[in-house]
Design an enzyme around this catalytic site. Structure first.
Site, short mmCIF file in Angstrom:
data_model
loop_
_atom_site.label_atom_id
_atom_site.label_comp_id
_atom_site.label_asym_id
_atom_site.label_seq_id
_atom_site.Cartn_x
_atom_site.Cartn_y
_atom_site.Cartn_z
N GLU A 50 -5.62 52.45 41.61
CA GLU A 50 -6.91 52.78 42.23
C GLU A 50 -7.81 51.56 42.06
OE1 GLU A 50 -7.71 55.41 44.08
OE2 GLU A 50 -9.54 54.26 44.39
N CYS A 81 -0.91 46.54 46.96
CA CYS A 81 -1.69 47.74 47.30
C CYS A 81 -3.11 47.64 46.72
CB CYS A 81 -0.93 48.98 46.86
SG CYS A 81 -1.33 50.40 47.85
N HIS A 177 4.52 48.69 48.36
CA HIS A 177 4.88 48.64 46.94
C HIS A 177 6.30 48.12 46.77
CE1 HIS A 177 1.51 50.91 45.09
NE2 HIS A 177 1.45 51.50 46.27
N GLU A 179 7.65 47.07 44.26
CA GLU A 179 8.15 47.47 42.93
C GLU A 179 8.77 48.87 42.94
OE1 GLU A 179 5.13 47.40 43.90
OE2 GLU A 179 4.00 49.11 43.08
N1 GLN Z 1 -6.08 53.37 48.21
C1 GLN Z 1 -5.98 52.89 46.86
C2 GLN Z 1 -7.25 52.14 46.46
O1 GLN Z 1 -8.15 52.01 47.19
C3 GLN Z 1 -4.77 51.99 46.69
C4 GLN Z 1 -3.51 52.79 46.78
C5 GLN Z 1 -2.36 52.23 46.00
O2 GLN Z 1 -2.49 51.25 45.25
N2 GLN Z 1 -1.23 52.87 46.14
O3 GLN Z 1 -7.29 51.64 45.36
#
Ligand code: GLN
Length: 194
Positions: A50, A81, A177, A179
């Site tokens: 997040e 991400c 991702h 990973e």
């Molecule tokens: N949507 C998430 C964010 O804003 C990121 C999602 C993720 O890392 N899988 O942090």
């Protein structure tokens, strides 16, 4: 130079999965939670999770400025991400107080591929690697890239091709991702670039 000691920013997110992939590549892996640990790595992975939470913990851990300085000094950093969001110049649909490092000259939209329920997996063709399984979880969508950004993979989710793996100098970012795909080739590509 192949990185000998690779850090994984371990404040929040899918740290363990990155550690496993990196260990399979025969490098020493260090979970980074402090400025001292950051100073001891040859490269750093910023995991998914997040982005607002990781950003907050970067401030409280004292890592925010240190990481910014390390990026400027050329530390190879790979954000996946949420990690990509943290490295981007512009964050669309971010929280009003959301900050990022602006190390990648691009605009990224949080949850641009949809919410958690719209998470999906699809093959992605990566330059220099071939086809990998792209795992997209509340993934950020790269909507605009400046010229200095090298696009290593794109993906078309029905609205045209968008970059999903990019590089600008020492800084790499992925919407998906790597990973989570039980496949070390994208991490290997990053480490080989060092
Ligand atoms: N949507 C998430 C964010 O804003 C990121 C999602 C993720 O890392 N899988 O942090």
């Amino acid at each position: 130079m192949v990185a000998r000691r690779v850090g994984v920013l371990s404040l929040q997110g899918d740290v363990g999965e990155h550690v496993s992939v990196l260990e399979s590549l025969d490098v020493e892996v260090l979970k980074v939670r402090t400025p001292q640990q950051l100073a001891s790595v040859d490269a750093l992975v910023v995991p998914g999770g997040e982005s607002t939470t990781i950003a907050h913990l970067l401030v409280t851990s004292g890592l925010q400025d240190e990481l910014g300085a390390s990026i400027n000094d050329g530390l190879p950093v790979f954000g996946t991400c949420a990690g990509l969001i943290l490295l981007s110049a512009e964050v669309l649909d971010g929280r009003s107080d959301q900050w990022s490092y602006a190390a990648l000259a691009l605009s990224v939209r949080r949850n641009g591929y949809g919410r958690q329920i719209a998470s999906f997996e699809s093959p992605v063709e990566v330059r220099g690697v071939g086809e990998v399984a792209g795992v997209f979880i509340r993934a950020p969508k790269i909507e605009r890239c400046d010229d200095g950004v090298d696009v290593l993979a794109t993906y078309d989710h029905g609205d045209g091709a968008h970059p999903v793996l990019v590089r600008q100098g020492n800084v790499w970012g992925a919407s998906f991702h790597p990973e989570l795909a039980h496949d070390a080739r994208v991490h290997g590509l990053f480490l080989d670039s060092i």
